[in-house]
Design an enzyme around this catalytic site. Structure first.
Site, PDB file in Angstrom:
ATOM      1  N   ASN A 115     -16.276   0.794  12.294  1.00 48.20           N
ATOM      2  CA  ASN A 115     -17.476   0.157  12.847  1.00 48.20           C
ATOM      3  C   ASN A 115     -17.069  -0.742  14.010  1.00 48.20           C
ATOM      4  O   ASN A 115     -15.895  -0.823  14.362  1.00 48.20           O
ATOM      5  CB  ASN A 115     -18.221  -0.611  11.753  1.00 48.20           C
ATOM      6  N   LYS A 167     -29.573 -10.079  -0.386  1.00 45.58           N
ATOM      7  CA  LYS A 167     -28.125  -9.826  -0.520  1.00 45.58           C
ATOM      8  C   LYS A 167     -27.463 -10.990  -1.248  1.00 45.58           C
ATOM      9  O   LYS A 167     -26.597 -10.805  -2.097  1.00 45.58           O
ATOM     10  CB  LYS A 167     -27.528  -9.679   0.882  1.00 45.58           C
ATOM     11  N   LYS A 186     -25.672 -10.432  -4.793  1.00 53.35           N
ATOM     12  CA  LYS A 186     -24.212 -10.616  -4.925  1.00 53.35           C
ATOM     13  C   LYS A 186     -23.855 -11.926  -5.627  1.00 53.35           C
ATOM     14  O   LYS A 186     -22.689 -12.271  -5.749  1.00 53.35           O
ATOM     15  CB  LYS A 186     -23.555 -10.547  -3.546  1.00 53.35           C
TER      16      LYS A 186
HETATM   17  N1  CTP Z   1     -18.803  -6.612   1.526  1.00 47.92           N
HETATM   18  C1  CTP Z   1     -17.687  -6.447   0.725  1.00 47.92           C
HETATM   19  N2  CTP Z   1     -17.333  -5.185   0.290  1.00 47.92           N
HETATM   20  C2  CTP Z   1     -18.055  -4.118   0.644  1.00 47.92           C
HETATM   21  C3  CTP Z   1     -19.188  -4.276   1.480  1.00 47.92           C
HETATM   22  C4  CTP Z   1     -19.541  -5.549   1.894  1.00 47.92           C
HETATM   23  O1  CTP Z   1     -17.014  -7.425   0.395  1.00 47.92           O
HETATM   24  N3  CTP Z   1     -17.673  -2.920   0.225  1.00 47.92           N
HETATM   25  C5  CTP Z   1     -19.188  -7.983   1.924  1.00 47.92           C
HETATM   26  C6  CTP Z   1     -19.133  -8.233   3.425  1.00 47.92           C
HETATM   27  O2  CTP Z   1     -17.871  -8.755   3.801  1.00 47.92           O
HETATM   28  C7  CTP Z   1     -20.244  -9.255   3.610  1.00 47.92           C
HETATM   29  C8  CTP Z   1     -21.251  -8.910   2.534  1.00 47.92           C
HETATM   30  O3  CTP Z   1     -20.537  -8.146   1.571  1.00 47.92           O
HETATM   31  O4  CTP Z   1     -19.817 -10.559   3.336  1.00 47.92           O
HETATM   32  C9  CTP Z   1     -22.432  -8.133   3.021  1.00 47.92           C
HETATM   33  O5  CTP Z   1     -21.997  -6.977   3.690  1.00 47.92           O
HETATM   34  P1  CTP Z   1     -23.057  -5.967   4.284  1.00 47.92           P
HETATM   35  O6  CTP Z   1     -22.338  -4.771   4.791  1.00 47.92           O
HETATM   36  O7  CTP Z   1     -23.996  -6.688   5.202  1.00 47.92           O
HETATM   37  O8  CTP Z   1     -23.884  -5.648   2.985  1.00 47.92           O
HETATM   38  P2  CTP Z   1     -23.897  -4.482   2.009  1.00 47.92           P
HETATM   39  O9  CTP Z   1     -23.818  -5.044   0.637  1.00 47.92           O
HETATM   40  O10 CTP Z   1     -22.859  -3.471   2.360  1.00 47.92           O
HETATM   41  O11 CTP Z   1     -25.352  -3.914   2.254  1.00 47.92           O
HETATM   42  P3  CTP Z   1     -25.952  -3.014   3.453  1.00 47.92           P
HETATM   43  O12 CTP Z   1     -24.767  -2.376   4.158  1.00 47.92           O
HETATM   44  O13 CTP Z   1     -26.818  -2.033   2.733  1.00 47.92           O
HETATM   45  O14 CTP Z   1     -26.737  -3.937   4.330  1.00 47.92           O
END
Ligand code: CTP
Length: 397
Positions: free
Chosen positions: A210, A337, A341
């Site tokens: 990404n 979120k 979490k």
């Molecule tokens: N995160 C993590 N491990 C993952 C995905 C996300 O620790 N496999 C953490 C990121 O570092 C961030 C938070 O979770 O602090 C939110 O990440 P984000 O990608 O915005 O959220 P997702 O839970 O992946 O939801 P979505 O992609 O559907 O928005």
């Protein structure tokens, strides 16, 4: 939200080949809006001329105790009273020794002795000189005297040897300087930070990733360190320079990041999950480069572990901070979120306005609602975020 910024700096340059880097340092400091007064030793003038520094700082450069242009005839007092801090870069072994003993036989050493402001030094010397017990004793004494030591760095030296003793790069010095007067809100605290993207391998030469640059996570690591924390930074691949003196763990995939986080989480007080972790990875990564065919290509993706959720659900979790990069419904999605979490705090931003940029905006969401931080540099946002965390944890310096 205020912090003691350095607006006026006295930059002392002593004799060493790294003096040539002082020109770039002055240019970067002036670009940051800092008023720089340069003072050079006689030896420094052998390596770079005062005219160069005068042109870059836009001010006369002082080299002489007996400069007649200072009306009261006391340049050592006059110059050191008008600044917020003094930085000596490069600081030679001889000048460090002089500082230890309170020597005052030229303008720069005299004004250091006469100062009433913080003093920072960026040593630069051959590695044998740095490792010499005399220099190490001097460094210890300077630290005891509340003088801040920046570096030195390791690498190839002008003399051809390789090792510790290089002056830190001007960009690193500017960052350290802007963070150095931070209140030590996190003294004694361990903070684990993840940053950057992950890359999920498809085959040995291709992967899914990404646009995360890592800038926000690295800024938080640098500022947290300046605020006294013991920082461990776990980073995906970025183009950024490793922050000076944090414990640094380089990873590539989400699985590697997961492993590194779990290996290090036990001793942490705070976990700040800034990384843009890939939610999915290819079900299998081919051992050999995939060959193209005329057919459509379908890749099966399987979910990665949510690292932050796993940490937040530990029996005794550290204080967990998440990041939410959204493209719509910012507050609503970020708060969902945070709840999902089980996080005390989440920092939300619009992904396209933040990813890869130097400046951004953040909204902090906690049990008390939302707090919008102003549009600012990522360093400034890091400072505000960390101050918010400190106030939630009732930490004071
Ligand atoms: N995160 C993590 N491990 C993952 C995905 C996300 O620790 N496999 C953490 C990121 O570092 C961030 C938070 O979770 O602090 C939110 O990440 P984000 O990608 O915005 O959220 P997702 O839970 O992946 O939801 P979505 O992609 O559907 O928005």
């Amino acid at each position: 939200m205020t912090h003691p910024a350095i607006k006026k700096l006295l930059l002392g340059i002593t004799g060493g080949i790294a003096a040539y880097k002082a020109a770039e340092l002055v240019r970067l400091l002036v670009k940051q809006g800092i008023d720089v007064q340069v003072v050079m030793t006689t030896s420094a003038c052998q390596f770079i001329t005062p005219v160069t520094l005068q042109a870059l700082s836009g001010k006369p450069v002082f080299t002489d105790m007996w400069d007649a242009s200072i009306a009261n005839g006391m340049p050592h007092i006059e110059l050191s009273r008008n600044v917020d801090a003094i930085l000596i870069a490069p600081a030679s072994a001889d000048f460090l020794s002089k500082l230890v003993h309170g020597g005052a036989d030229d303008l720069l050493s005299t004004l250091c002795l006469a100062r009433d402001c913080p003093l920072m030094v960026a040593p630069a010397m051959n590695k044998q000189m740095w490792e010499n017990p005399a220099t190490q004793r001097n460094i210890q004494q300077l630290e005891n005297d509340d003088i801040t030591i920046f570096g030195p760095g390791a690498g190839e030296q002008a003399c051809g040897e390789i090792g510790l003793g290089r002056m830190l790069e001007p960009e690193q010095l500017v960052k350290l300087l802007s963070n150095t007067l931070q209140p030590k809100l996190f003294a004694g605290k361990h903070i684990l930070i993840t940053a950057g993207p992950t890359i999920e391998a498809i085959d040995p030469v291709r992967g899914i990733t990404n646009f995360s640059s890592g800038k926000m996570g690295y800024s938080i690591a640098e500022v947290a360190q300046a605020m006294g924390a013991k920082v461990t930074l776990i980073s995906g691949p970025t183009a950024l320079q490793k922050p000076y003196s944090t414990d640094f763990i380089a990873i590539t995939s989400a699985q590697e990041m997961h492993g590194a986080v779990m290996d290090n989480i036990a001793e942490q007080d705070i976990f700040i999950s800034v990384a843009a972790v890939a939610d999915y990875r290819p079900a299998t990564a081919s051992a050999h480069k995939l060959k193209k065919t005329e057919q459509a290509f379908t890749l099966e993706l399987i979910p990665n572990t949510d690292i932050l959720s796993e940490v937040a659900n530990l029996k005794q979790p550290p204080f967990c901070v998440g990041f939410a990069a959204e493209s719509e419904h910012l507050l609503e999605f970020a708060e969902q979120k945070r709840q999902r979490k089980k996080l005390p705090l989440i920092a939300a931003n619009i992904a396209t306005e933040a990813m890869g940029k130097d400046n951004s905006t953040l909204v902090l969401l906690d049990d008390n609602g939302s707090h919008t931080l102003p549009h600012a540099t990522k360093s400034e946002l890091a400072r505000m975020l960390l101050q918010h965390i400190a106030s939630m944890l009732s930490l004071h310096s």
